[in-house]
Design a protein around this motif. Structure first.
Motif, short mmCIF file in Angstrom:
data_model
loop_
_atom_site.label_atom_id
_atom_site.label_comp_id
_atom_site.label_asym_id
_atom_site.label_seq_id
_atom_site.Cartn_x
_atom_site.Cartn_y
_atom_site.Cartn_z
N LYS A 112 0.83 -1.21 0.00
CA LYS A 112 0.00 0.00 0.00
C LYS A 112 0.86 1.26 0.00
O LYS A 112 0.34 2.37 0.17
N ASP A 113 2.17 1.09 -0.17
CA ASP A 113 3.13 2.19 -0.15
C ASP A 113 3.18 2.90 1.20
O ASP A 113 3.49 4.09 1.27
N ASP A 114 2.87 2.16 2.26
CA ASP A 114 3.05 2.69 3.62
C ASP A 114 4.35 2.14 4.20
O ASP A 114 4.78 1.04 3.83
N PRO A 115 4.98 2.89 5.12
CA PRO A 115 6.21 2.37 5.75
C PRO A 115 5.95 1.04 6.44
O PRO A 115 4.98 0.89 7.19
N PHE A 116 6.83 0.08 6.17
CA PHE A 116 6.65 -1.27 6.70
C PHE A 116 7.74 -1.66 7.70
O PHE A 116 7.64 -2.68 8.37
N GLY A 117 8.79 -0.82 7.80
CA GLY A 117 9.88 -1.16 8.72
C GLY A 117 10.71 -2.30 8.19
O GLY A 117 10.56 -2.76 7.06
N GLY A 118 11.64 -2.76 9.03
CA GLY A 118 12.50 -3.86 8.63
C GLY A 118 13.13 -4.51 9.84
O GLY A 118 12.97 -4.07 10.98
N ASN A 119 13.88 -5.58 9.58
CA ASN A 119 14.48 -6.32 10.68
C ASN A 119 15.91 -5.88 10.98
O ASN A 119 16.57 -6.46 11.83
N ALA A 120 16.40 -4.84 10.27
CA ALA A 120 17.73 -4.30 10.54
C ALA A 120 17.64 -2.78 10.61
O ALA A 120 16.89 -2.16 9.85
N PHE A 121 18.41 -2.21 11.51
CA PHE A 121 18.25 -0.78 11.79
C PHE A 121 19.59 -0.19 12.20
O PHE A 121 20.35 -0.78 12.96
N ILE A 122 19.92 0.98 11.65
CA ILE A 122 21.13 1.72 12.01
C ILE A 122 20.77 3.20 12.13
O ILE A 122 20.07 3.74 11.27
N SER A 123 21.23 3.83 13.19
CA SER A 123 21.09 5.29 13.29
C SER A 123 22.22 5.82 14.16
O SER A 123 22.81 5.09 14.96
N GLY A 124 22.50 7.10 14.01
CA GLY A 124 23.55 7.73 14.81
C GLY A 124 23.59 9.20 14.54
O GLY A 124 22.80 9.74 13.75
N GLY A 125 24.51 9.87 15.20
CA GLY A 125 24.60 11.31 14.99
C GLY A 125 25.68 11.93 15.84
O GLY A 125 26.21 11.32 16.77
N ALA A 126 26.00 13.17 15.50
CA ALA A 126 26.94 13.98 16.27
C ALA A 126 26.26 15.30 16.61
O ALA A 126 25.45 15.82 15.82
N GLU A 127 26.58 15.83 17.79
CA GLU A 127 25.92 17.04 18.28
C GLU A 127 26.96 18.00 18.86
O GLU A 127 27.95 17.57 19.46
N LEU A 128 26.71 19.27 18.69
CA LEU A 128 27.45 20.32 19.37
C LEU A 128 26.48 21.02 20.31
O LEU A 128 25.59 21.74 19.87
N ILE A 129 26.65 20.77 21.60
CA ILE A 129 25.77 21.33 22.61
C ILE A 129 26.37 22.65 23.11
O ILE A 129 27.56 22.71 23.42
N PHE A 130 25.55 23.69 23.19
CA PHE A 130 26.05 25.00 23.61
C PHE A 130 25.05 25.63 24.57
O PHE A 130 23.88 25.22 24.63
N PRO A 131 25.50 26.63 25.36
CA PRO A 131 24.60 27.24 26.36
C PRO A 131 23.39 27.88 25.71
O PRO A 131 23.50 28.55 24.68
N THR A 132 22.25 27.69 26.32
CA THR A 132 21.03 28.32 25.83
C THR A 132 21.08 29.81 26.15
O THR A 132 21.17 30.20 27.31
#
Length: 769
Positions: A664-684
């Motif tokens: 139906k062209d809807d997201p179906f997900g999967g059995n393998a998953f990768i995510s990550g990221g980098a952040e620069l945190i600074f004073p509000t």
């Protein structure tokens, strides 16, 4: 003048009485003329009392002391037989304090400050106090850089022996630093050294930082920073010879000159630890952060000294003293000796617990690593304090070490706690773009009846999920810190409302979990869950992949699930960490006899590394990876799929929309998953309490894959395709509000493709990132 005349008359009177040999024993003292001053004030300041012998000397001294109290304008001493009469004229009282000319300091702040220094409406007028307050106000304004400030006071007489005190203030202008000159430096330039100073010349951000205002305390701190900079760079004989601070006649500009002598640069010839070594020398050497051949650094000497004292203290010598002794040589080298004087080994006689009105003593002692009758260890004592703070039962925890009287090798420890409400009954409201309105009701008692047990009842409801749950955990099921918990739950899901394939489910289950501590940071967990799941379709909206699965496996399942987890948490705090790392692995697997056979593994990693010493600027890194597979010939259940996209994974893409899609062209997900990221945190910026806020710039990456795609899937790449990772970048903010965390992100996808569902603005109330 009136006061002087009264004092003179009194002294002359008693001088004449003395000549008449009129000394007598005071039978009573009578006071006349008091209006506002209490008799107690008089008697506290008049050293004679009934039964004392009255002589000219004693009466003169007593009269002087009463005048010195500042409460009276006139004192007359009279005698009626053996009764001493004090005829008093009180100073006027302050009926009103009028402030004029102040704008930087508000009336309320000034009046509170005057009250703390002893001047408020209703008090007796004292000239000395008024003059002192005038000087104090001038110093307060000088501390803000307003050296031209002036304060004038006038006293306005009123009826009934009262006065109005008028304080007229000229706040003046802020004096700014126009020049900082360092004389005698050759190794470092003026610009390098002035960068160390907190005092600055006027610049673009001066209006915000206000760092061009001179303050004596700031200059002292800057000079010490300058001295440390040189001595940490090998210039052990560096000295600040003099400082000159001058102000222009109009008191608007300040000039600072610092005269220094740099001396020669020294390196370390050798480092030795001498004295009574109660800890093996190689262990002590491992604690040194300075070695032969290094440039001499006062900071590293101090760090080494403290590390040696901690190590010796951990061995039970709590009062050990380590003294660094540098010896300078003509070849610009220095021999460094650390002299160790351990004293006697110390034992803990008794541990006392104070302040725990609800929590049982044994619950507190469960968290202590320092034991009675054992060798005292600084590390164990401090670790015990930290463990008590982490329980959440106490607002504050303090520990006091007290030597046992009559001994020189025993101490008593006293842990003083201030309990806080460890139970809660709360209702919460949240909102997310994917789940809509989230309603929650939580009854949680983390210290049930003071036993340390945790009991919780929860209700949650949204357009996607409805859940009812009960949990019970005993964190000290055994004395070794093994925990045991139970949980029961019932939940319904309608995934048609969550950007994924259209189906719904009803689930009921319960389980037990045991936790085993490996050390202070690592923990293992083992659990068993029995759950019953029923899948419901949604007619033509349900994709073929789900119908195929239901045809093969049925729509109702009873599964026995085993869980295994390992975690290592070195983060410095639970919310908004600024230092440390954590990672963990969890494994979920259905056991033989279950209707479905599958296994899932998930790995989580977080790292925070501060850039600045105050931990306001921080770099952050995170990574997650998951994999699921079928067992025993069954197909991996579609309702256990991983999803990606949204605030918690890859910002800038709609929630759950990344990865394979169904028929139906809807997201179906999967059995393998990768995510990550980098952040620069600074004073509000523009926020006072920054502990409740987190602002950052980020780069995210991730996607979901299917390693065994269904033949009916309309868009599927079999296996993990790293070139299919999606990237995004942007700005994010999270705020811990009274009703829960509020988070939002402004994100721009960097490599979105046709069919990807992107979102520039994303937010959620009730969860943080």
């Amino acid at each position: 003048m009136k006061r002087g005349i009264g004092l003179l008359i009194s002294l002359l009177l008693w001088a004449s009485l003395a000549q008449a040999n009129t000394a007598f024993t005071i039978q009573d003292i009578r006071l006349e003329g008091l209006q506002r001053v209490s008799p107690g004030v008089v008697f506290r300041n008049f050293p004679l009392s009934t039964g004392d012998q009255a002589t000219s000397r004693s009466l003169s001294e007593a009269t002087r002391k009463l005048f010195a109290s500042g409460y009276f304008d006139d004192v007359d001493l009279l005698r009626d037989g053996d009764v001493l009469i004090l005829k008093l004229v009180e100073r006027p009282s302050i009926s009103k304090i009028n402030l004029e000319g102040n704008s930087v300091l508000k009336d309320e702040d000034l009046l509170n400050g005057l009250k703390q220094t002893g001047l408020q409406e209703g008090d007796v007028l004292k000239r000395a106090t008024i003059e002192q307050i005038r000087q104090d106000l001038i110093e307060v304004y000088a501390g803000q850089g307003r050296y031209g400030a002036s304060v004038d006071t006038t006293v306005e007489p009123l009826a009934e022996n009262r006065v109005a005190l008028n304080i007229k203030i000229n706040e003046g202008q802020i004096a700014s630093i126009q020049h900082i000159n360092i004389v005698g430096n050759t190794v470092y330039t003026d610009e390098e050294l002035k960068d160390l100073f907190s005092l600055k010349l006027p610049h673009f951000w001066t209006f915000y930082k206000k760092d061009d205002r001179y303050a004596r305390q700031k200059l002292s701190g800057d000079l010490e920073r300058l001295r440390s900079y040189y001595q940490d760079s090998g210039y052990i004989n560096f000295s600040v010879d003099s400082t000159q601070v001058s102000i222009t006649p109009d008191k608007k500009h300040i000039y600072i000159t610092v005269n220094v002598t740099e001396g020669e640069k020294f390196t370390v010839r050798d480092v030795n630890i001498v004295g009574e070594l109660v800890v093996p020398e190689d262990e002590l050497n491992d604690k040194l952060s300075i070695a032969a051949g290094d440039i001499f650094s006062r900071r590293q000497v101090t760090v080494s000294q403290e590390a040696l004292q901690r190590r010796i203290g951990d061995a039970g010598y709590m009062f050990a003293n380590v003294s660094p002794l540098p010896e300078l040589h003509d070849d610009n080298t220095v021999s460094l000796k650390f002299f160790v004087s351990p004293g006697k080994r110390t034992y803990v006689r008794r541990i006392n617990i104070k302040g725990n009105t609800r929590t049982a003593d044994e619950v507190v002692r469960q968290h202590l690593t320092q034991m009675e009758a054992a060798v005292a260890s600084n590390a164990s004592i401090e670790l015990s304090k930290q463990r008590l703070e982490k329980t959440g039962y106490f607002k504050t925890v303090n520990v006091d070490t007290r030597p046992v009287p009559g001994t020189d090798d025993q101490v008593d420890l006293e842990y003083t706690v201030e309990e806080q409400q460890s139970g809660s009954f709360s209702a919460s409201v949240g909102f997310s773009q994917s789940s809509g309105i989230i309603l929650g009701l939580q009854l949680q008692q983390d210290n049930f009846l003071g036993t340390g047990k945790k009991v919780g009842i929860g209700v949650s409801n949204s357009s996607v999920l409805t859940e009812y749950s009960y949990s019970f955990t005993d964190p000290y099921y055994t004395v070794d810190g093994v925990s045991r918990g139970f949980n029961l739950y019932y939940r319904t899901r309608d995934l048609n409302e969550d950007n994924v394939s259209a189906f719904s489910s009803d689930e009921i289950g319960g389980g037990v979990v045991f936790g085993y501590p490996i050390n202070e940071f690592e923990r293992l967990s083992f659990g068993l869950d029995l759950k019953h799941l029923k899948i419901n379709t949604n007619g033509d909206e349900t994709p073929d992949e789900i119908y195929d699965f239901l045809d093969a496996e049925g729509d109702s399942y009873l599964n026995l699930i085993a869980t295994l987890g390992w975690s290592s948490n070195h983060l410095n705090r639970g919310f908004f960490p600024t230092k440390g790392y954590s990672h963990g692995v969890s494994l979920e697997m259905s056991l033989p006899g279950s209707d479905l056979g599958y296994a899932k593994a998930l790995y989580n990693f977080k790292l925070y590394a501060p850039i600045t010493d105050d931990r306001q600027w921080v770099t952050g890194f995170r990574a997650r990876a998951g994999y699921g597979t079928e067992l025993g010939g069954n197909e991996f259940p579609f309702f256990e799929h991983f999803y990606a996209g949204g605030l918690k994974t890859v910002r800038g893409y709609q929630q759950n929309t990344l990865g394979p899609r169904d028929s139906k062209d809807d997201p179906f997900g999967g059995n393998a998953f990768i995510s990550g990221g980098a952040e620069l945190i600074f004073p509000t910026p523009f926020v006072g309490d920054k502990s409740s806020w987190r602002t950052l710039l980020f780069v995210d990456a991730g996607n979901v894959f299917d390693t065994s795609c269904s033949d009916t899937a309309t868009e599927c790449e079999d296996g993990v395709q790293l070139d299919e990772l999606r990237f995004s970048t942007g700005f994010a903010l999270s705020w811990l509000t009274p009703i829960g965390p509020l988070s939002f992100a402004l994100a721009v996808p960097l490599n979105d493709k046709d069919g990807d569902e992107t979102e520039f603005f994303q937010f959620s109330l009730g969860q943080s990132f």
